[in-house]
Write a protein that holds these residues in place. Structure first.
Motif, PDB file in Angstrom:
ATOM      1  N   GLY A   1       6.374  -7.389   0.503  1.00  0.00           N
ATOM      2  CA  GLY A   1       5.395  -6.400   0.090  1.00  0.00           C
ATOM      3  C   GLY A   1       5.972  -4.996   0.081  1.00  0.00           C
ATOM      4  N   VAL A   2       6.770  -4.672   1.086  1.00  0.00           N
ATOM      5  CA  VAL A   2       7.403  -3.353   1.139  1.00  0.00           C
ATOM      6  C   VAL A   2       8.380  -3.184  -0.021  1.00  0.00           C
ATOM      7  CG1 VAL A   2       8.873  -1.831   2.508  1.00  0.00           C
ATOM      8  CG2 VAL A   2       7.112  -3.187   3.640  1.00  0.00           C
ATOM      9  N   LEU A   3       9.128  -4.246  -0.333  1.00  0.00           N
ATOM     10  CA  LEU A   3      10.062  -4.177  -1.459  1.00  0.00           C
ATOM     11  C   LEU A   3       9.327  -3.865  -2.758  1.00  0.00           C
ATOM     12  CD1 LEU A   3      12.872  -4.640  -2.735  1.00  0.00           C
ATOM     13  CD2 LEU A   3      12.308  -7.078  -2.857  1.00  0.00           C
ATOM     14  N   TYR A   4       8.224  -4.573  -3.012  1.00  0.00           N
ATOM     15  CA  TYR A   4       7.465  -4.319  -4.235  1.00  0.00           C
ATOM     16  C   TYR A   4       6.854  -2.916  -4.215  1.00  0.00           C
ATOM     17  CZ  TYR A   4       7.911  -9.387  -4.761  1.00  0.00           C
ATOM     18  OH  TYR A   4       8.403 -10.666  -4.870  1.00  0.00           O
ATOM     19  N   GLY A   5       6.456  -2.461  -3.041  1.00  0.00           N
ATOM     20  CA  GLY A   5       5.912  -1.114  -2.925  1.00  0.00           C
ATOM     21  C   GLY A   5       6.961  -0.050  -3.194  1.00  0.00           C
ATOM     22  N   ALA A   6       8.202  -0.298  -2.755  1.00  0.00           N
ATOM     23  CA  ALA A   6       9.286   0.658  -3.006  1.00  0.00           C
ATOM     24  C   ALA A   6       9.530   0.803  -4.509  1.00  0.00           C
ATOM     25  CB  ALA A   6      10.557   0.197  -2.294  1.00  0.00           C
ATOM     26  N   PHE A   7       9.531  -0.317  -5.206  1.00  0.00           N
ATOM     27  CA  PHE A   7       9.709  -0.245  -6.661  1.00  0.00           C
ATOM     28  C   PHE A   7       8.516   0.441  -7.331  1.00  0.00           C
ATOM     29  CE2 PHE A   7      12.947  -3.737  -6.304  1.00  0.00           C
ATOM     30  CZ  PHE A   7      13.961  -3.080  -6.981  1.00  0.00           C
ATOM     31  N   ALA A   8       7.307   0.222  -6.798  1.00  0.00           N
ATOM     32  CA  ALA A   8       6.124   0.886  -7.361  1.00  0.00           C
ATOM     33  C   ALA A   8       6.221   2.396  -7.181  1.00  0.00           C
ATOM     34  CB  ALA A   8       4.861   0.358  -6.690  1.00  0.00           C
ATOM     35  N   LEU A   9       6.760   2.827  -6.053  1.00  0.00           N
ATOM     36  CA  LEU A   9       6.940   4.259  -5.814  1.00  0.00           C
ATOM     37  C   LEU A   9       7.956   4.836  -6.796  1.00  0.00           C
ATOM     38  CD1 LEU A   9       6.316   6.755  -4.114  1.00  0.00           C
ATOM     39  CD2 LEU A   9       8.095   6.014  -2.507  1.00  0.00           C
ATOM     40  N   LEU A  10       9.042   4.126  -7.005  1.00  0.00           N
ATOM     41  CA  LEU A  10      10.030   4.588  -7.982  1.00  0.00           C
ATOM     42  C   LEU A  10       9.421   4.643  -9.384  1.00  0.00           C
ATOM     43  CD1 LEU A  10      13.212   2.670  -6.766  1.00  0.00           C
ATOM     44  CD2 LEU A  10      12.913   5.159  -6.835  1.00  0.00           C
ATOM     45  N   ARG A  11       8.576   3.679  -9.709  1.00  0.00           N
ATOM     46  CA  ARG A  11       7.925   3.670 -11.026  1.00  0.00           C
ATOM     47  C   ARG A  11       7.046   4.910 -11.187  1.00  0.00           C
ATOM     48  NH1 ARG A  11       6.496  -1.389 -11.029  1.00  0.00           N
ATOM     49  NH2 ARG A  11       4.469  -1.120 -10.050  1.00  0.00           N
ATOM     50  N   ARG A  12       6.360   5.307 -10.122  1.00  0.00           N
ATOM     51  CA  ARG A  12       5.555   6.533 -10.172  1.00  0.00           C
ATOM     52  C   ARG A  12       6.418   7.742 -10.504  1.00  0.00           C
ATOM     53  NH1 ARG A  12       0.747   7.971  -7.753  1.00  0.00           N
ATOM     54  NH2 ARG A  12      -0.693   6.252  -7.362  1.00  0.00           N
ATOM     55  N   ILE A  13       7.569   7.816  -9.869  1.00  0.00           N
ATOM     56  CA  ILE A  13       8.446   8.962 -10.090  1.00  0.00           C
ATOM     57  C   ILE A  13       9.019   8.920 -11.505  1.00  0.00           C
ATOM     58  CG2 ILE A  13      10.588  10.064  -9.340  1.00  0.00           C
ATOM     59  CD1 ILE A  13       9.967   9.034  -6.503  1.00  0.00           C
TER      60      ILE A  13
ATOM     61  N   ARG B   1       0.857  -1.186   0.000  1.00  0.00           N
ATOM     62  CA  ARG B   1       0.000   0.000   0.000  1.00  0.00           C
ATOM     63  C   ARG B   1       0.890   1.232   0.000  1.00  0.00           C
ATOM     64  NH1 ARG B   1      -3.851  -1.162   3.826  1.00  0.00           N
ATOM     65  NH2 ARG B   1      -5.209  -1.812   2.111  1.00  0.00           N
ATOM     66  N   LEU B   2       0.599   2.161  -0.909  1.00  0.00           N
ATOM     67  CA  LEU B   2       1.260   3.468  -0.939  1.00  0.00           C
ATOM     68  C   LEU B   2       0.242   4.495  -0.468  1.00  0.00           C
ATOM     69  CD1 LEU B   2       3.010   3.359  -4.457  1.00  0.00           C
ATOM     70  CD2 LEU B   2       3.894   2.537  -2.272  1.00  0.00           C
TER      71      LEU B   2
ATOM     72  N   VAL C   1       5.079   3.445   2.647  1.00  0.00           N
ATOM     73  CA  VAL C   1       5.043   2.195   1.885  1.00  0.00           C
ATOM     74  C   VAL C   1       4.835   1.076   2.895  1.00  0.00           C
ATOM     75  CG1 VAL C   1       6.246   0.673   0.280  1.00  0.00           C
ATOM     76  CG2 VAL C   1       6.655   3.157   0.202  1.00  0.00           C
ATOM     77  N   THR C   2       3.682   0.430   2.832  1.00  0.00           N
ATOM     78  CA  THR C   2       3.309  -0.571   3.822  1.00  0.00           C
ATOM     79  C   THR C   2       3.119  -1.930   3.180  1.00  0.00           C
ATOM     80  OG1 THR C   2       2.076   1.172   4.964  1.00  0.00           O
ATOM     81  CG2 THR C   2       1.697  -1.077   5.700  1.00  0.00           C
ATOM     82  N   GLY C   3       3.521  -2.972   3.889  1.00  0.00           N
ATOM     83  CA  GLY C   3       3.274  -4.339   3.465  1.00  0.00           C
ATOM     84  C   GLY C   3       3.135  -5.226   4.677  1.00  0.00           C
ATOM     85  N   LYS C   4       2.450  -6.360   4.490  1.00  0.00           N
ATOM     86  CA  LYS C   4       2.361  -7.323   5.592  1.00  0.00           C
ATOM     87  C   LYS C   4       3.689  -8.039   5.809  1.00  0.00           C
ATOM     88  CE  LYS C   4      -2.518  -8.504   5.946  1.00  0.00           C
ATOM     89  NZ  LYS C   4      -3.518  -9.598   5.942  1.00  0.00           N
ATOM     90  N   THR C   5       4.513  -8.048   4.780  1.00  0.00           N
ATOM     91  CA  THR C   5       5.821  -8.686   4.840  1.00  0.00           C
ATOM     92  C   THR C   5       6.865  -7.760   4.231  1.00  0.00           C
ATOM     93  OG1 THR C   5       5.548  -9.716   2.669  1.00  0.00           O
ATOM     94  CG2 THR C   5       4.767 -10.979   4.589  1.00  0.00           C
ATOM     95  N   ASP C   6       8.133  -8.098   4.458  1.00  0.00           N
ATOM     96  CA  ASP C   6       9.210  -7.345   3.828  1.00  0.00           C
ATOM     97  C   ASP C   6       9.074  -7.350   2.310  1.00  0.00           C
ATOM     98  OD1 ASP C   6      10.103  -7.194   6.414  1.00  0.00           O
ATOM     99  OD2 ASP C   6      12.150  -7.836   5.984  1.00  0.00           O
TER     100      ASP C   6
END
Length: 707
Positions: free
Chosen positions: A131-143, A114-115, A124-129
């Protein structure tokens, strides 16, 4: 003074040589893929991102969480042109990025993210590490794609559990159906030396949410079951682990005999079962997070359970039993067909696997190719989808362009993937799409998988053709979320990889979206099945000799004096009966069958008038000629974006498009001249007769096949 003079002279010659172009400025060699974190040139946009990403705060210290933070730091430093500090916790600070693992986060699956914008920070939130990793890449993709960070509320969960690449890589470093150099894996160096490229491979996959990789060919060597090679694979697993990627191995079914010295590999033999149980125990001792096995059995000469009178379920369940103490899975390929001169290869997988529905162990996934034949430029969806409700069916797509022009022809494959996933099986009424079978929502599968046969190699740009990177990217994005459109994925990839200039982006996206249909037109129009050759590249529709009938060209197209195409209706092979009535009604009537699938299901007279208003012969010629001519349109479109694309990349693609034009004409001429011997029809105006004769084209193919 002497040294000073020498330095000045050296500087002079460097300037001269540099101006002459012998030392050109470094270009983009494609190695960074879509992780190109070049500085954002729009000052206002860059400053807004900098205000929102002033620091990175972590709520834990797990390996994947550390990886997520490191990737954000790398990406932001490149995009913003300045370092972003990492801190232990945000406290009361605002204007930064917070990475948080929250086990109780509602609405998230284990790998979901979740972003959101909370308390002045990007969270950047995830139930597991993971999830956070995938969220970090999703944030970079937004930028990277220029999206706003002002107010974010995005929740994303993967629709498929096992999102994997299948590498058809061999012990000797070769890659079956590989067109981008040799294998990524340097087996002769492993485990002592770890090539830095392994980490970059893991980074690229994790950025897409790919969480699994099969590192060796499905035509497997038993050598991968030895301790020597297991330790090499373990070294790869060590690199991939912080990126959430688990390794899998293809297995040689006869390994108990060839490697273990047993007299049999019968899956019901107690000694064989014990051998596999001991081998699995050894594997998990060496690779604790091993993912499982991929199996090609009783297909194209590979050994399997049928050698002993057993079924595919018997073989798969034996391996599943060995994996019982662990969380690994068995992925059993449904790519099977017998050498039956009176049969229809189209029907083979359905005939062998549907009687076994419900007999597979819960640890088994049956992996099905998107179509019933073999990764053709266009195929109807496999009739297995929707017809095995008690067996998890995984999807197998092919990224490497085995039948799509290798690394020479530009073919964006997302439309192929989407076309299959959107197809309606009607197994539970309208809307029962292949995607809903694969993601488990239709039949309640908990075990779901989508695999892509990888198109990577040792070539510096990974995929040979620079634009073929888009196919790797598209597969990963669709494996995560199959509802994404081919256009949206192409837009992301172009902005992240080639250019952010709006008009150039629009033009390149359009070029990608049209590329598949252009290829089909000059290669296999109207559902014309692909001629069979050993290399799967050269046009050879006249090929009629082989050790088995389905390894000839004439087996597929069935050209004769009456017409063209494979009759799979009730008057022919009856393959259409493997589909639901609603699907059959779409295809069974030649008067209403959509033209893209016409020759897949019907033997059509040369003079029959089609819905286009042309006869079959005239429509075929129109497609062959228009397809080849359209490659010149592709060249013109690519020329228009020259100023917006890295010059080295632009020149590379431009050169390949010239080759594509020549080979498209080669395909056109081979088909038209050969089929004309049956149709006895003139080439319609305004198309010009090929400059070569049929015999000259045949000789050119013979020369090619001598390579």
């Amino acid at each position: 003074m002497k040294n000073r003079s020498g330095c000045l002279l050296l500087l002079f010659w460097l300037l001269v040589i540099g101006r002459a172009g012998a030392i050109p400025p470094a270009g983009d060699d494609g190695y960074r893929l879509w992780l190109k974190y070049d500085r954002i040139t729009d000052d206002a946009l860059r400053q807004s991102y900098a205000r929102a990403a002033g620091f990175i705060a972590l709520s834990g210290d797990g390996p994947m969480l550390q990886t997520a933070a490191g990737e954000l730091q790398t990406g932001l430093q490149g995009l913003l042109g300045k370092a972003v500090p990492r801190i232990g916790g945000a406290g009361n600070r605002t204007g930064g990025i917070v990475l948080a693992v929250t086990a109780g986060e509602p609405g998230l699956q284990p790998e979901g993210y979740r972003l959101s914008t909370r308390n002045g920070n990007l969270v950047v939130t995830g139930k597991t590490d993971a999830g956070v990793l995938y969220g970090a890449f999703a944030l970079l993709r937004r930028i990277q794609t220029g999206q706003s960070l002002e107010t974010i509320s995005e929740t994303s969960n993967p629709k498929v559990r096992f999102r994997m690449l299948n590498h058809w890589d061999n012990v000797d470093g070769s890659v079956e159906r590989g067109y981008a150099g040799s294998s990524l894996w340097k087996w002769y160096e492993l485990p002592e030396r770890i090539d830095p490229r392994y980490r970059d491979y893991a980074r690229a996959n994790a950025s897409l949410g790919i969480n699994a990789t099969v590192v060796n060919n499905v035509n497997a060597s038993a050598r991968f079951m030895t301790e020597e090679y297991l330790r090499k694979v373990a070294a790869l697993a060590q690199v991939f682990r912080p990126y959430g990627i688990r390794v899998y191995l293809s297995v040689y079914f006869a390994a108990p005999k060839t490697l273990g010295g047993l007299k049999t590999s019968d899956p019901l033999d107690p000694q064989v079962r014990q051998w596999w149980a001991d081998k699995v125990k050894e594997i998990y001792r060496i690779i604790p997070d091993f993912g499982g096995f991929l199996v090609k059995a009783n297909s194209e000469g590979e050994p399997g359970p049928q050698d002993y009178g057993r079924t595919h379920a018997d073989g798969a369940n034996m391996l599943a039993e060995a994996l019982k103490p662990y969380d690994g899975v068995v992925i059993w390929r449904a790519f099977v067909y017998k050498a039956d001169p009176k049969g229809d290869r189209f029907k083979a997988a359905y005939d062998e696997f549907t009687p076994l529905d419900g007999q597979f162990d819960p640890k088994v996934i049956v992996q099905v190719k998107n179509g019933p034949i073999d990764f053709q430029p266009r195929e109807p969806f496999s009739p297995l989808f929707g017809n095995m409700p008690r067996t998890p069916l995984g999807m197998e797509f092919q990224l490497t362009q085995e039948y799509l022009g290798f690394a020479t022809h530009l073919v964006y494959e997302a439309p192929i993937f989407r076309e299959c996933l959107e197809s309606d099986t009607y197994v539970a009424g309208k809307g029962s799409t292949v995607a809903k079978v694969v993601d488990g929502s239709l039949h309640g599968y908990a075990m779901t998988a989508m695999a892509g046969v990888a198109n990577t190699g040792s070539h510096r740009n990974w995929t040979g053709h620079p634009l073929a990177q888009a196919n790797w990217y598209a597969f990963g994005r669709l494996a995560w979320d199959h509802t994404l459109t081919a256009e949206a994925i192409a837009g992301e990839w172009v902005r992240m990889t080639l250019t952010r200039e709006p008009q150039a982006v629009k033009r390149i996206v359009n070029l990608l979206l049209r590329s598949r249909e252009i290829y089909v037109d000059y290669n296999t129009p109207l559902g014309l099945s692909r001629p069979w050759t050993g290399v799967h590249f050269a046009p050879e529709p006249w090929q009629n000799r082989s050790s088995r009938p389905d390894w000839t060209a004439v087996y597929y197209h069935r050209a004769d004096s009456v017409g063209l195409g494979f009759d799979r209706t009730a008057t022919g092979s009856r393959a259409l009966e493997q589909y639901r009535p609603e699907v059959r009604r779409t295809w069974e009537n030649p008067e209403t069958c959509p033209l893209p699938f016409l020759l897949w299901f019907h033997h059509v007279p040369w003079t029959k008038q089609l819905s286009s208003g042309r006869t079959l012969w005239n429509e075929l010629c129109t497609r062959f000629y228009a397809g080849a001519d359209s490659v010149r349109w592709m060249q013109r479109e690519w020329a228009q974006v020259k100023a917006a694309v890295d010059p080295d990349t632009h020149a590379d693609v431009a050169g390949r498009l010239l080759t594509q034009e020549r080979e498209a004409i080669w395909w056109r001429d081979a088909w038209v001249l050969y089929l004309q011997t049956f149709s006895k029809q003139p080439i319609p105006t305004p198309f010009r007769k090929p400059e070569r004769t049929l015999e000259e084209v045949k000789r050119s193919v013979d020369v090619y096949l001598l390579r």
